[in-house]
Write a protein that holds these residues in place. Sequence first.
Motif, mmCIF file in Angstrom:
data_model
loop_
_atom_site.group_PDB
_atom_site.id
_atom_site.type_symbol
_atom_site.label_atom_id
_atom_site.label_comp_id
_atom_site.label_asym_id
_atom_site.label_seq_id
_atom_site.Cartn_x
_atom_site.Cartn_y
_atom_site.Cartn_z
ATOM 1 N N MET A 131 0.637 -1.522 -0.024
ATOM 2 C CA MET A 131 -0.336 0.181 0.148
ATOM 3 C C MET A 131 0.485 1.373 0.032
ATOM 4 N N THR A 132 -0.151 2.167 -0.909
ATOM 5 C CA THR A 132 0.937 3.640 -0.491
ATOM 6 C C THR A 132 1.316 4.168 0.672
ATOM 7 N N PRO A 133 2.507 4.747 1.415
ATOM 8 C CA PRO A 133 1.574 5.516 2.280
ATOM 9 C C PRO A 133 1.256 7.025 2.291
ATOM 10 N N ALA A 134 1.217 7.025 3.083
ATOM 11 C CA ALA A 134 0.224 8.322 2.611
ATOM 12 C C ALA A 134 0.307 9.067 4.284
ATOM 13 N N ILE A 135 0.539 10.656 4.116
ATOM 14 C CA ILE A 135 0.848 11.144 4.975
ATOM 15 C C ILE A 135 0.172 11.275 6.223
ATOM 16 N N ALA A 136 -1.667 11.502 6.352
ATOM 17 C CA ALA A 136 -2.827 11.261 7.185
ATOM 18 C C ALA A 136 -2.793 10.330 7.932
ATOM 19 N N ARG A 137 -1.623 8.956 7.533
ATOM 20 C CA ARG A 137 -1.605 7.529 8.469
ATOM 21 C C ARG A 137 -0.841 7.463 9.048
ATOM 22 N N ALA A 138 0.700 9.018 9.376
ATOM 23 C CA ALA A 138 1.685 9.022 9.889
ATOM 24 C C ALA A 138 1.619 8.451 11.237
ATOM 25 N N ARG A 139 2.218 7.729 12.061
ATOM 26 C CA ARG A 139 2.117 8.374 13.161
ATOM 27 C C ARG A 139 2.960 8.500 14.538
ATOM 28 N N ARG A 140 4.480 8.426 13.503
ATOM 29 C CA ARG A 140 5.838 9.457 13.686
ATOM 30 C C ARG A 140 6.614 9.938 12.743
ATOM 31 N N LEU A 141 6.097 11.571 12.291
ATOM 32 C CA LEU A 141 7.040 11.883 10.977
ATOM 33 C C LEU A 141 7.913 12.652 11.281
ATOM 34 N N VAL A 142 8.958 12.638 10.590
ATOM 35 C CA VAL A 142 10.187 13.519 10.632
ATOM 36 C C VAL A 142 9.944 14.603 9.565
ATOM 37 N N VAL A 143 10.145 14.958 8.880
ATOM 38 C CA VAL A 143 9.926 16.216 8.535
ATOM 39 C C VAL A 143 11.214 17.151 7.916
ATOM 40 N N GLN B 273 18.713 9.897 9.791
ATOM 41 C CA GLN B 273 19.567 9.006 10.286
ATOM 42 C C GLN B 273 18.564 9.426 12.238
ATOM 43 N N ILE B 274 17.609 10.435 12.038
ATOM 44 C CA ILE B 274 17.422 10.976 12.394
ATOM 45 C C ILE B 274 15.807 10.009 12.969
ATOM 46 N N ALA B 275 15.556 9.670 11.489
ATOM 47 C CA ALA B 275 13.505 9.497 11.306
ATOM 48 C C ALA B 275 14.034 7.964 12.216
ATOM 49 N N VAL B 276 14.658 6.600 12.140
ATOM 50 C CA VAL B 276 15.582 5.394 12.596
ATOM 51 C C VAL B 276 15.787 5.753 13.584
ATOM 52 N N THR B 277 16.914 7.164 14.183
ATOM 53 C CA THR B 277 16.642 6.514 15.947
ATOM 54 C C THR B 277 15.417 6.943 16.464
ATOM 55 N N VAL B 278 14.499 7.553 16.028
ATOM 56 C CA VAL B 278 13.167 8.314 16.780
ATOM 57 C C VAL B 278 11.917 6.674 16.391
ATOM 58 N N GLY B 279 12.198 5.359 15.826
ATOM 59 C CA GLY B 279 11.540 4.862 14.897
ATOM 60 C C GLY B 279 10.296 5.310 14.084
ATOM 61 N N ALA B 280 10.872 6.532 12.815
ATOM 62 C CA ALA B 280 9.283 7.115 12.790
ATOM 63 C C ALA B 280 8.803 6.161 11.740
ATOM 64 N N ASP B 281 7.328 6.468 11.091
ATOM 65 C CA ASP B 281 7.182 5.747 9.819
ATOM 66 C C ASP B 281 7.243 6.356 8.182
ATOM 67 N N GLN B 282 7.328 7.684 8.836
ATOM 68 C CA GLN B 282 7.430 7.854 7.560
ATOM 69 C C GLN B 282 8.332 9.617 7.746
ATOM 70 N N LEU B 283 9.418 9.688 6.716
ATOM 71 C CA LEU B 283 10.079 10.427 6.674
ATOM 72 C C LEU B 283 10.169 11.656 4.981
ATOM 73 N N VAL B 284 9.286 13.398 5.386
ATOM 74 C CA VAL B 284 8.925 13.673 4.944
ATOM 75 C C VAL B 284 10.480 15.481 4.082
ATOM 76 N N LEU B 285 11.013 14.591 2.861
ATOM 77 C CA LEU B 285 12.264 15.686 2.292
ATOM 78 C C LEU B 285 11.230 16.653 1.503
ATOM 79 N N LEU B 286 11.556 17.875 2.275
ATOM 80 C CA LEU B 286 10.753 19.456 0.834
ATOM 81 C C LEU B 286 11.881 19.413 0.137
ATOM 82 N N SER B 287 11.841 19.482 -0.689
ATOM 83 C CA SER B 287 12.644 19.989 -1.645
ATOM 84 C C SER B 287 12.840 20.950 -2.614
ATOM 85 N N ASP B 288 14.089 20.612 -3.405
ATOM 86 C CA ASP B 288 13.332 21.673 -4.745
ATOM 87 C C ASP B 288 13.299 21.387 -6.222
#
Length: 368
Positions: A1-13, A159-174
């Motif tokens: 299933m494609t991830p969806a930010i609305a379902r994130a339990r722990r999010l790193v941005v 690395q922070i996402a893995v450290t805190v056990g995040a289920d989603q990471l979003v890279l805001l980019s250009d």
Amino acid sequence: MTPAIARARRLVVKIGSALLVDRATGLRADWLRGLAEDVAAMKARKADVVLVSSGSIALGRAVLGLPDGALTLEQSQAAAAVGQIRLARAYEEVLAPHGITTAQILVTLEDTEDRRRYLNSRATLQTLLGLGAVPIVNENDTVATDEIRFGDNDRLAAQIAVTVGADQLVLLSDVDGFYSANPKQDATARRFDLIEDITPEIEAMAGDPVSGLSKGGMKTKLLAARTAVRGGCSMAITEGSVLRPLRALEDGAPCTWFLAQGDPQVARKRWIAAMKEKGMIRIDAGAEAALRQGRSLLPAGVVAVSGSFGRGDPVAILGAGGDALGKGLARYTAAEAQAIAGRRSAEIEAVLGYPGRAALVHRDDMVL
């Protein structure tokens, strides 16, 4: 299933300097307020949020009147020292109206490679998230030199996402995702909506940063994706300059998702299980029963300690009958563990002469 930010339990941005700071006008206050609204919306859904933010050097160089172009190491560190105060204050000012407490965490590459520092960072971040705060993480540019630098906040964010056990990471980019070629140079380049496996073919599309062919830093983003997905965290690359970037992603903005390989907790347990233990801790029947119920290992249940291990090192955990129960990361050295074995947590400070953590091995750092 494609991830969806609305379902994130722990999010790193991850937020880059160009999104946050305009060289001519300074801090992009409207954009930052929009991001704060997005964070507040995620918090309202009971999701934990961590922000990995660049911008301290960009803010500080303007205040110090440093010239355009490359800065010396000393100039960069001076700019970071000035800018970090302003960066932290800016986040505090936009999140406070939403009732959100902010915290500042500054790290270097050494902090994640050294197990003792890693466990300390993890414990601090977990405690802050448990208390409802939003940590603002940045590389400690005031002290980091080339040999102890991440070098980019894409890798730091992973690395922070893995450290805190995040289920989603979003890279805001250009850029709005990962492309088969540089879309600015190749009209036939196509964006991938979902990447389930980072194959050699995918790696080749990212270009070679050594030769200068990297497409907008895409090589580092791919390295970040590899770290994240192995840690059980799905990662998205999306264009971040819109005023509500997380809401835009939720509403279907173009992006590329890299699919996680399993659950964050499962990935962490697998990582611990693969380590070679440096010591042994034998426990009594009561502690064994507690561990099987998902609790942490307290000093009171320890009957024997052997080996030579430091804080953060892996140790084997044996049951009352001497059978192998599992493995965990020790929060004390072997000498400290021997000294507090059989003692209640309230006695630790009196025995060691300084305060310590209640658990000898925390349940999050243990696999049975």
